[in-house]
Design an enzyme around this catalytic site. Sequence first.
Site, mmCIF file in Angstrom:
data_model
loop_
_atom_site.group_PDB
_atom_site.id
_atom_site.type_symbol
_atom_site.label_atom_id
_atom_site.label_comp_id
_atom_site.label_asym_id
_atom_site.label_seq_id
_atom_site.Cartn_x
_atom_site.Cartn_y
_atom_site.Cartn_z
ATOM 1 N N ARG B 121 0.810 -1.232 0.000
ATOM 2 C CA ARG B 121 0.000 0.000 0.000
ATOM 3 C C ARG B 121 0.836 1.271 0.000
ATOM 4 O O ARG B 121 0.380 2.317 0.463
ATOM 5 C CB ARG B 121 -0.985 0.030 1.163
ATOM 6 C CG ARG B 121 -2.019 -1.092 1.117
ATOM 7 C CD ARG B 121 -3.203 -0.836 2.021
ATOM 8 N NE ARG B 121 -4.045 -2.034 2.077
ATOM 9 C CZ ARG B 121 -3.922 -2.971 3.012
ATOM 10 N NH1 ARG B 121 -3.025 -2.837 3.968
ATOM 11 N NH2 ARG B 121 -4.716 -4.028 2.988
ATOM 12 N N LYS B 143 2.508 11.538 -11.226
ATOM 13 C CA LYS B 143 1.675 10.612 -11.990
ATOM 14 C C LYS B 143 2.471 9.348 -12.263
ATOM 15 O O LYS B 143 3.573 9.407 -12.805
ATOM 16 C CB LYS B 143 1.259 11.227 -13.320
ATOM 17 C CG LYS B 143 0.117 12.195 -13.208
ATOM 18 C CD LYS B 143 -0.463 12.442 -14.586
ATOM 19 C CE LYS B 143 -1.615 13.410 -14.535
ATOM 20 N NZ LYS B 143 -2.158 13.662 -15.885
ATOM 21 N N GLU B 185 7.967 17.778 -25.761
ATOM 22 C CA GLU B 185 7.352 18.260 -24.516
ATOM 23 C C GLU B 185 7.880 19.650 -24.157
ATOM 24 O O GLU B 185 7.162 20.478 -23.605
ATOM 25 C CB GLU B 185 7.625 17.287 -23.360
ATOM 26 C CG GLU B 185 6.902 15.953 -23.447
ATOM 27 C CD GLU B 185 5.428 16.013 -23.022
ATOM 28 O OE1 GLU B 185 4.934 17.086 -22.620
ATOM 29 O OE2 GLU B 185 4.758 14.958 -23.121
ATOM 30 N N LYS B 227 5.972 23.164 -14.689
ATOM 31 C CA LYS B 227 5.147 22.007 -14.332
ATOM 32 C C LYS B 227 4.881 21.959 -12.826
ATOM 33 O O LYS B 227 3.756 21.678 -12.395
ATOM 34 C CB LYS B 227 5.793 20.701 -14.794
ATOM 35 C CG LYS B 227 4.907 19.497 -14.451
ATOM 36 C CD LYS B 227 5.096 18.302 -15.331
ATOM 37 C CE LYS B 227 4.098 17.209 -14.942
ATOM 38 N NZ LYS B 227 4.287 15.969 -15.690
ATOM 39 N N GLU B 237 -5.586 16.669 -10.545
ATOM 40 C CA GLU B 237 -6.258 16.899 -11.816
ATOM 41 C C GLU B 237 -7.764 17.034 -11.629
ATOM 42 O O GLU B 237 -8.554 16.431 -12.354
ATOM 43 C CB GLU B 237 -5.939 15.724 -12.766
ATOM 44 C CG GLU B 237 -5.952 16.120 -14.213
ATOM 45 C CD GLU B 237 -5.103 15.186 -15.075
ATOM 46 O OE1 GLU B 237 -5.104 13.976 -14.828
ATOM 47 O OE2 GLU B 237 -4.418 15.688 -15.968
ATOM 48 N N ARG B 242 -4.436 21.373 -14.115
ATOM 49 C CA ARG B 242 -3.389 20.423 -14.497
ATOM 50 C C ARG B 242 -3.609 19.877 -15.904
ATOM 51 O O ARG B 242 -2.651 19.552 -16.619
ATOM 52 C CB ARG B 242 -3.328 19.266 -13.484
ATOM 53 C CG ARG B 242 -2.212 18.311 -13.775
ATOM 54 C CD ARG B 242 -1.850 17.437 -12.600
ATOM 55 N NE ARG B 242 -0.757 16.549 -12.994
ATOM 56 C CZ ARG B 242 0.018 15.893 -12.144
ATOM 57 N NH1 ARG B 242 -0.182 16.008 -10.850
ATOM 58 N NH2 ARG B 242 0.990 15.130 -12.579
ATOM 59 N N ASN B 246 -1.665 19.139 -20.995
ATOM 60 C CA ASN B 246 -1.868 18.089 -21.993
ATOM 61 C C ASN B 246 -2.027 18.600 -23.419
ATOM 62 O O ASN B 246 -2.592 17.908 -24.268
ATOM 63 C CB ASN B 246 -3.091 17.240 -21.600
ATOM 64 C CG ASN B 246 -2.801 16.404 -20.374
ATOM 65 O OD1 ASN B 246 -1.705 15.878 -20.215
ATOM 66 N ND2 ASN B 246 -3.774 16.316 -19.484
ATOM 67 N N HIS B 249 -1.723 16.238 -26.390
ATOM 68 C CA HIS B 249 -1.714 14.872 -25.880
ATOM 69 C C HIS B 249 -2.910 14.027 -26.310
ATOM 70 O O HIS B 249 -2.795 12.816 -26.425
ATOM 71 C CB HIS B 249 -1.602 14.875 -24.350
ATOM 72 C CG HIS B 249 -0.195 15.097 -23.869
ATOM 73 N ND1 HIS B 249 0.506 16.264 -24.134
ATOM 74 C CD2 HIS B 249 0.655 14.303 -23.169
ATOM 75 C CE1 HIS B 249 1.716 16.175 -23.591
ATOM 76 N NE2 HIS B 249 1.832 14.999 -23.003
ATOM 77 N N HIS B 253 -1.726 10.787 -27.996
ATOM 78 C CA HIS B 253 -1.991 9.463 -27.428
ATOM 79 C C HIS B 253 -2.718 8.574 -28.434
ATOM 80 O O HIS B 253 -2.436 7.378 -28.536
ATOM 81 C CB HIS B 253 -2.851 9.576 -26.163
ATOM 82 C CG HIS B 253 -2.063 9.888 -24.936
ATOM 83 N ND1 HIS B 253 -2.639 10.374 -23.781
ATOM 84 C CD2 HIS B 253 -0.734 9.783 -24.668
ATOM 85 C CE1 HIS B 253 -1.703 10.561 -22.873
ATOM 86 N NE2 HIS B 253 -0.542 10.214 -23.379
ATOM 87 N N HIS B 266 6.694 9.065 -27.597
ATOM 88 C CA HIS B 266 5.681 9.918 -26.985
ATOM 89 C C HIS B 266 5.859 11.392 -27.375
ATOM 90 O O HIS B 266 4.906 12.065 -27.760
ATOM 91 C CB HIS B 266 5.726 9.760 -25.461
ATOM 92 C CG HIS B 266 4.780 10.667 -24.736
ATOM 93 N ND1 HIS B 266 3.407 10.531 -24.835
ATOM 94 C CD2 HIS B 266 5.000 11.739 -23.935
ATOM 95 C CE1 HIS B 266 2.825 11.483 -24.110
ATOM 96 N NE2 HIS B 266 3.769 12.227 -23.552
#
Lengths: 377, 377
Positions: B121, B143, B185, B227, B237, B242, B246, B249, B253, B266
């Site tokens: 956990r 993330k 990026e 960032k 988010e 946030r 993107n 993106h 994606h 990417h």
Amino acid sequence: MITIPVELSERSYDIQIEAGALERSGVALASLGDVSRVLLVTDENVDALYTETVAAALVDRGLDLDVVVIPAGEESKSIEMANSLWERFLEVGADRKSVAVALGGGVVGDLTGFVAATYVRGIRFFQIPTTLLAQVDSSVGGKTAVDLPGGKNMVGAFWQPGGVLIDPNVLATLPADQYRAGLGEVVKYGASLDADFFGFLERNVEKIAARDPETLGAVVAKCCEIKAQVVSEDEFETTGRRALLNYGHTFGHALESALGYGTLLHGDGVSIGSLAAARLAKRLGENGDARFSAIDGAWVARQTELLERLGLPTSLEVVGRRIGDAPETSIERLVDLMRTDKKAEFGKLSFVLPTGLGECVRLRDVSPEDAAAALAE
Amino acid sequence: MITIPVELSERSYDIQIEAGALERSGVALASLGDVSRVLLVTDENVDALYTETVAAALVDRGLDLDVVVIPAGEESKSIEMANSLWERFLEVGADRKSVAVALGGGVVGDLTGFVAATYVRGIRFFQIPTTLLAQVDSSVGGKTAVDLPGGKNMVGAFWQPGGVLIDPNVLATLPADQYRAGLGEVVKYGASLDADFFGFLERNVEKIAARDPETLGAVVAKCCEIKAQVVSEDEFETTGRRALLNYGHTFGHALESALGYGTLLHGDGVSIGSLAAARLAKRLGENGDARFSAIDGAWVARQTELLERLGLPTSLEVVGRRIGDAPETSIERLVDLMRTDKKAEFGKLSFVLPTGLGECVRLRDVSPEDAAAALAE
């Protein structure tokens, strides 16, 4: 309806306990707001009994619903099953506004909670526990997990539900062994954290055995209240307070794991384990540790008596085994398993031990010899 | 040394940027305190170059170390690989005082972070990013994720590192395509969030192409700063802030996913995707949406020019493909993939679109026709 608030700042939520609550599940879910769809996870046994009621209540509130039925049993608390839920969620188009609902016992709740915690980095989660164990323990507090072949609950997350809805009526259909095992956790609360509640249980053994609805409502509410209080003081198990909920669990987990998950019911393991912990405390007291001077033979006998009156096991005989009857249940192996328990740090043995009725402490460096002796007794 | 604080209340940490920082990794890790062992995860490529330096620095500070080397490439960002790390962690006796360290690019960081977030956990996590992409983006913000066959980053958690250590010197050994993709990026930050930085990039194309260490240090620091600011305003988010990270993106994606993970880098996807997003904004502006009136042909051309000067792709030609050259890259399929993007809600198409240089907004209900037209252009 009894409402027990679980105070966790922005993660606070209510536990609602009411006879017939299943029929109100649509209202409870809809009140979360902004729900794109409900992903209802349940197991084969519960599905046959209660999915229809819950599904009707959800559809009645206009909620879109997908039902996922998993095989019943601890084997489902696996990475493989989590993987199939993640893929199923994706397949049906679950998004960040979706809510995962666990309708079932601890396996369904732990698994569904873990999948909810990790699907698209976390979606909302709601619990409708249907076993006594889940109602008094696993549905409260935000611990979610699956097992690894090498250890129980080794992979998981803290992920609080948006709410917990408990219907004591469903306990009427619970198989006898599951009901009994749930009582293992119930006695734990009394023995380690609440002497008054221990006395209440002693006075109400017959009503509990008869599954008297009113008594059960009170039992479940008291357990939830005790646990909610502890969890709100130590949500992430960092101060040691939350660890006190683990009376009987270090021994119990080792026994469960040694026999292979699913052989020994969790609550049965806790029952047997809590007696081993009581014997360990007695032994430490006899060896001069003043904290345990109150734990004598009479104390152990009183706990043993309540467990026995409630039909709970005090040894592995419940599954036709004995400690040391095979290499996998050797004391050496059990001690080794306890070293790799999540609660262990630096390979040391950690136990929650009673210091009096309704009182306990955590010891983080018990010697393997003492642990072995308590098992052998 | 440049230190950039990431302000997240009790989850706050520092990003430290310094030439030669790898040799200081032992000091940085030891300063976390109470570390039972370090679980260093890296990939085959990075292992050959930098494990020795980092391992020596850790051992020098008396830290116990296990090194796990995974295959390089997006294929490693899988449930199967996470499973093998969980089992490996258990095998070597990792406990709650252990720290998982990601030494590598985005794949190593995302995977290791997810495993750290979920092993017992959650254990502590530390990032030593070695690609430009990881240094400016994926190592910052907490993330973590792995992919499902049906979608990128579909399973993960928000899990902040205890610290990030960035050594710009390691960029000298980065393969040309990876370096270029990282710049995708970098340009994103300028185009969508910081006009001054966009101008800085335009003025420093040659130095960036030459991997001038001083310029790179400044570029990485500025990206981390932008960032970190956004993340501290919207860690989970939830406010929409946030989501503004993107830009490019949603399209990117979909392209990555359509070709099969690992085919298109990417950052290359972001580069191509950001131009599609610019065209979409231009189209919406021409169709009367006043927010996008500033996005004209000249704006799109300016962004295209910077991307091209930095060697970044503006179409799928970079992998020898074209949109629509096969069923899996049909516009219809790409739009379908965008509907199941994590950023999508209720199956609607969501995009971050420029409103000016260094400014953007999120649109959450773009028509499939407009999205298709921007792809077809």
